[in-house]
Write a protein that holds these residues in place. Structure first.
Motif, PDB file in Angstrom:
ATOM      1  N   ARG A   3       0.831  -1.206   0.000  1.00  0.00           N
ATOM      2  CA  ARG A   3       0.000   0.000   0.000  1.00  0.00           C
ATOM      3  C   ARG A   3       0.868   1.259   0.000  1.00  0.00           C
ATOM      4  O   ARG A   3       0.527   2.260  -0.637  1.00  0.00           O
ATOM      5  CB  ARG A   3      -0.913  -0.019   1.217  1.00  0.00           C
ATOM      6  CG  ARG A   3      -1.883   1.154   1.272  1.00  0.00           C
ATOM      7  CD  ARG A   3      -2.814   1.041   2.456  1.00  0.00           C
ATOM      8  NE  ARG A   3      -3.608  -0.183   2.366  1.00  0.00           N
ATOM      9  CZ  ARG A   3      -4.482  -0.540   3.316  1.00  0.00           C
ATOM     10  NH1 ARG A   3      -4.634   0.202   4.404  1.00  0.00           N
ATOM     11  NH2 ARG A   3      -5.172  -1.654   3.181  1.00  0.00           N
ATOM     12  N   THR A   4       1.981   1.216   0.695  1.00  0.00           N
ATOM     13  CA  THR A   4       2.878   2.373   0.722  1.00  0.00           C
ATOM     14  C   THR A   4       3.405   2.685  -0.664  1.00  0.00           C
ATOM     15  O   THR A   4       3.438   3.843  -1.097  1.00  0.00           O
ATOM     16  CB  THR A   4       4.042   2.107   1.679  1.00  0.00           C
ATOM     17  OG1 THR A   4       3.535   1.843   2.984  1.00  0.00           O
ATOM     18  CG2 THR A   4       4.981   3.291   1.716  1.00  0.00           C
ATOM     19  N   VAL A  14       2.065   1.949  -3.507  1.00  0.00           N
ATOM     20  CA  VAL A  14       0.974   2.459  -4.353  1.00  0.00           C
ATOM     21  C   VAL A  14       0.731   3.940  -4.080  1.00  0.00           C
ATOM     22  O   VAL A  14       0.605   4.757  -5.010  1.00  0.00           O
ATOM     23  CB  VAL A  14      -0.301   1.626  -4.125  1.00  0.00           C
ATOM     24  CG1 VAL A  14      -1.487   2.264  -4.855  1.00  0.00           C
ATOM     25  CG2 VAL A  14      -0.094   0.195  -4.594  1.00  0.00           C
ATOM     26  N   TRP A  15       0.657   4.313  -2.795  1.00  0.00           N
ATOM     27  CA  TRP A  15       0.387   5.711  -2.466  1.00  0.00           C
ATOM     28  C   TRP A  15       1.525   6.628  -2.913  1.00  0.00           C
ATOM     29  O   TRP A  15       1.288   7.716  -3.448  1.00  0.00           O
ATOM     30  CB  TRP A  15       0.174   5.842  -0.962  1.00  0.00           C
ATOM     31  CG  TRP A  15      -1.246   5.594  -0.552  1.00  0.00           C
ATOM     32  CD1 TRP A  15      -1.746   4.486   0.053  1.00  0.00           C
ATOM     33  CD2 TRP A  15      -2.344   6.488  -0.750  1.00  0.00           C
ATOM     34  NE1 TRP A  15      -3.087   4.611   0.263  1.00  0.00           N
ATOM     35  CE2 TRP A  15      -3.498   5.848  -0.223  1.00  0.00           C
ATOM     36  CE3 TRP A  15      -2.493   7.736  -1.320  1.00  0.00           C
ATOM     37  CZ2 TRP A  15      -4.750   6.425  -0.251  1.00  0.00           C
ATOM     38  CZ3 TRP A  15      -3.757   8.331  -1.343  1.00  0.00           C
ATOM     39  CH2 TRP A  15      -4.864   7.673  -0.819  1.00  0.00           C
ATOM     40  N   ALA A  60       1.386   6.895  -6.691  1.00  0.00           N
ATOM     41  CA  ALA A  60       0.189   7.627  -7.127  1.00  0.00           C
ATOM     42  C   ALA A  60       0.357   9.130  -6.911  1.00  0.00           C
ATOM     43  O   ALA A  60       0.045   9.944  -7.796  1.00  0.00           O
ATOM     44  CB  ALA A  60      -1.029   7.097  -6.384  1.00  0.00           C
ATOM     45  N   LEU A  61       0.858   9.524  -5.753  1.00  0.00           N
ATOM     46  CA  LEU A  61       1.044  10.949  -5.467  1.00  0.00           C
ATOM     47  C   LEU A  61       2.104  11.568  -6.367  1.00  0.00           C
ATOM     48  O   LEU A  61       1.935  12.686  -6.883  1.00  0.00           O
ATOM     49  CB  LEU A  61       1.418  11.132  -3.992  1.00  0.00           C
ATOM     50  CG  LEU A  61       0.318  10.800  -2.971  1.00  0.00           C
ATOM     51  CD1 LEU A  61       0.871  10.889  -1.559  1.00  0.00           C
ATOM     52  CD2 LEU A  61      -0.871  11.743  -3.136  1.00  0.00           C
ATOM     53  N   GLY A  86       3.957  12.424  -0.803  1.00  0.00           N
ATOM     54  CA  GLY A  86       4.520  11.131  -1.169  1.00  0.00           C
ATOM     55  C   GLY A  86       5.894  10.907  -0.564  1.00  0.00           C
ATOM     56  O   GLY A  86       6.228   9.777  -0.145  1.00  0.00           O
ATOM     57  N   ILE A 100       5.570   9.833   3.105  1.00  0.00           N
ATOM     58  CA  ILE A 100       5.147   8.433   3.244  1.00  0.00           C
ATOM     59  C   ILE A 100       6.325   7.500   2.976  1.00  0.00           C
ATOM     60  O   ILE A 100       6.550   6.509   3.690  1.00  0.00           O
ATOM     61  CB  ILE A 100       3.980   8.142   2.297  1.00  0.00           C
ATOM     62  CG1 ILE A 100       2.748   8.960   2.700  1.00  0.00           C
ATOM     63  CG2 ILE A 100       3.639   6.653   2.292  1.00  0.00           C
ATOM     64  CD1 ILE A 100       1.598   8.837   1.728  1.00  0.00           C
TER      65      ILE A 100
END
Length: 681
Positions: free
Chosen positions: A149-150, A152-153, A156-157, A232, A235
């Motif tokens: 998930r990290t 992906v985020w 994506a950002l 991003g 994260i």
């Protein structure tokens, strides 16, 4: 057919009329008589209206202002676009570098897939031989791969940030194209009425489609892409290494907080130079929120019978509504008008400090009299006085006098430029009289200018038609003579001869004794009263607050007893004349200021005693009747005043019509030619 190269269409009728065509279709070298008439007669109608049309002057004025506005608007567009293109180029390269390392985590690594399949092949080979080889647990099946998930985020950002920044670059390029197209469409070479209509047509389109909003949205979109990248990055660092995250995240929080403060500052302070593309949105949101909440507050306060608070809330609601109608720029302009005095003083201070060269100083000083008489500036005198608190250089009054002294040291004032410069400085000194009186008493000797040259300047400017400039010159001349030493008086005897009309032989005898010097100085002061003070109080019937112009000179209260009887008689005659003028003006007239300054001299001559107190304030506020006329016979054997009723004169009730009082510009020598016989050596 001939074509218009700019429009691609056929030439107009006016263009074809310029060419004469024969019936056979060939161009004739000589125009026909009918064509001569057509060429000499102006073409009427909307298509033939030229610069001689009546609408041309007004429309040309519109076009001049519109072109200047369009030029500044397009320059702002291009400036914003250039800045966006430079930033997006650097920022997009940075984001792409980060994405080059992180986007690979969205899919399984080829090395991991190869290792997994090799392990499966090895396991199958071992099974055929009857042995069991387990697969390494760290090797996962590629068919069941799912990115974290990290990952992906973060991707994506960052991808969204990259796309937004590239979109900003594209729109900035288009904005430059829009600006060129707008100028090309509006700045044509048509006649004024056509150009005005075309420009207005495209300007309406710019306003209708909110191009200014689109220009403001580009920086906001770019700022949003930067914050997406920061999100991003935070994260990624949080999952990668907690220590690095703790080091970087405080700076991100600080930058975000600073951005928020800068965004809100224009909402609180109208003249804040700090703003962001979101400041306008924040301003509108705050006003909208206030307009939505205040009606409910007013209703609640009314129900609670708190009428005073309800009235205040209602006033605040109306103020918010007015602010919303004005907009951010309109509210800033209104705030500037509310504090006009301070803003005007700072503007003048900035102008005064930025002056370089005597010609710029002269231009600035020449505008001060008009500024003080302005009807649109609130309290211009206070505005000019407050300039001193904002500047780090000499005061405006000192600058005016310094200009005079530099002009004197540079040579004689025979040239028109030097004379004009001195006249401008003396005019400034007249309107800045609060500083002038102190300078007369203390500062003029420290200028480094010879008093003889200064007296020559005063003698020359006293002849100017401008009465204010002549007044300053006469006052300065009297002050120089009043404070001169015997050696200095000897040098200026030729000037005194022309001013007082006394022979040089007599003047040289005066300088040899203290009594003679006192006679010269008293005569000069009386010359100032008769030729400067009296005309001044007749021109300015109503006194100005804190009037000190006629009181800036030191009056001879300590020398009048040493003066000759002729001078004492002349003083009493002038006292009576000023008193009569004062009674005609009343207690608020300018003549009362002269009487107040002469009162010490009058008391010293008539052996009057004071009641104590500061002499300059002793008679402030006293009625005009407290200044009596001199009726002593011994003071009027040269020029006798004959009042109709001595009792009424003592009571201060005698009034003489001002129109019958005349100030004769008589040289002092005609009255005091016999002073040498009374000088005690």
């Amino acid at each position: 057919m001939p074509m218009d190269l700019r429009t691609g269409g056929i030439d107009s009728a006016a263009g074809l009329a310029a060419r004469s065509v024969s019936p056979l279709g060939h161009q004739s070298p000589h125009p026909t008589p009918q064509q001569k008439v057509d060429q000499s007669t102006p073409v009427e109608g909307p298509e033939g209206a030229g610069f001689g049309d009546g609408s041309a002057p007004l429309l040309s004025m519109y076009l001049a202002q519109a072109e200047d506005m369009d030029r500044r608007m397009v320059e702002n567009w291009k400036g914003d676009a250039d800045g966006i293109l430079i930033f997006t180029g650097l920022f997009s390269a940075s984001v792409a570098t980060f994405l080059g390392n992180t986007y690979q985590n969205l899919q399984i690594s080829s090395q991991d897939a190869s290792a997994f399949y090799l392990a499966r092949i090895y396991q199958q080979s071992a099974s055929e031989n009857g042995s069991h080889v387990p697969i390494v647990p760290t090797l996962s099946d590629p068919s069941f791969f799912t990115p974290s998930r990290t990952t992906v985020w973060v991707n994506a950002l960052w991808f969204l940030s990259l796309v937004m920044s590239l979109t900003c670059a594209l729109l900035a390029t288009m904005l430059q194209q829009w600006a060129r197209h707008y100028l090309h469409a509006t700045q044509t070479r048509y006649q004024p009425h056509k150009r005005a209509r075309i420009r207005s047509f495209f300007a309406i389109g710019v306003q209708r489609f909110r191009v200014s909003w689109a220009v403001d949205a580009l920086p906001a979109l770019l700022h949003l892409s930067v914050f997406l990248f920061f999100a991003g990055l935070s994260i990624l660092l949080f999952t990668a290494n907690l220590t690095v995250f703790k080091v970087v995240i405080p700076w991100m929080v600080l930058c975000g907080s600073l951005y928020l403060v800068i965004t809100v500052m224009p909402v609180i302070v109208s003249n804040s130079p700090y703003n962001t593309p979101l400041s306008t949105i924040a301003w509108i949101a705050s006003i909208r929120m206030s307009l939505a909440v205040l009606p409910a507050v007013v209703k609640a306060l009314t129900l609670m019978s708190l009428h005073r608070l309800a009235s205040s809330a209602r006033s605040l609601q109306m103020a918010c509504l007015l602010r919303f109608k004005r907009g951010p720029i309109g509210n800033a302009e209104a705030a500037a008008m509310d504090m006009s005095s301070q803003v005007d003083s700072q503007a003048l201070a900035f102008t005064w400090e930025s002056l370089d060269g005597d010609h710029e100083v002269e231009q600035f000083l020449a505008g001060i009299p008009g500024f003080l008489s302005s009807q649109v500036i609130e309290e211009p005198t206070a505005v000019l006085a407050a300039v001193d608190s904002f500047v780090n250089r000499e005061h405006i009054f000192d600058g005016a006098l310094s200009l005079v002294f530099r002009t004197i040291r540079s040579g004689p004032i025979t040239t028109p430029a030097r004379r004009r410069r001195c006249e401008v400085s003396f005019k400034t000194a007249f309107v800045c009289w609060d500083y002038w009186s102190d300078w007369l008493h203390n500062s003029w000797r420290n200028t480094g200018v010879d008093h003889y040259d200064l007296l020559l300047l005063c003698e020359e400017l006293a002849k100017t038609p401008d009465q204010d400039i002549a007044f300053v010159a006469q006052c300065l001349a009297a002050a120089i003579i009043d404070q001169a030493t015997p050696e200095e008086l000897i040098r200026v005897v030729p000037i005194l001869e022309r001013q007082l009309c006394i022979s040089q032989t007599t003047l040289y005898k005066y300088v040899e004794s203290d009594v003679g010097i006192a006679n010269i100085q008293v005569a000069s002061t009386l010359w100032f009263i008769r030729n400067a003070a009296l005309p001044y109080i007749r021109r300015h019937r109503r006194a100005v607050p804190h009037e000190t112009r006629v009181g800036g000179l030191r009056y001879p209260h300590d020398k009048i007893k040493k003066a000759s009887p002729d001078l004492q008689n002349e003083f009493c005659r002038l006292w009576n004349e000023v008193a009569r003028v004062a009674r005609g003006q009343g207690d608020i007239g300018s003549a009362e200021g002269v009487l107040r300054c002469l009162r010490r001299t009058y008391d010293a001559l008539h052996n009057r005693t004071r009641l104590g107190g500061p002499p300059e304030f002793l008679y402030i506020g006293h009625p005009i009747s407290s200044y009596p006329l001199c009726i002593e016979d011994s003071h009027h054997h040269t020029h006798r005043d004959t009042p109709q009723d001595p009792a009424s004169v003592r009571a201060g009730t005698e009034l003489a019509p001002e129109g019958r009082i005349r100030t004769r510009n008589v040289p002092m020598g005609r009255k005091y030619g016999r002073l040498s016989a009374r000088v005690e050596t």
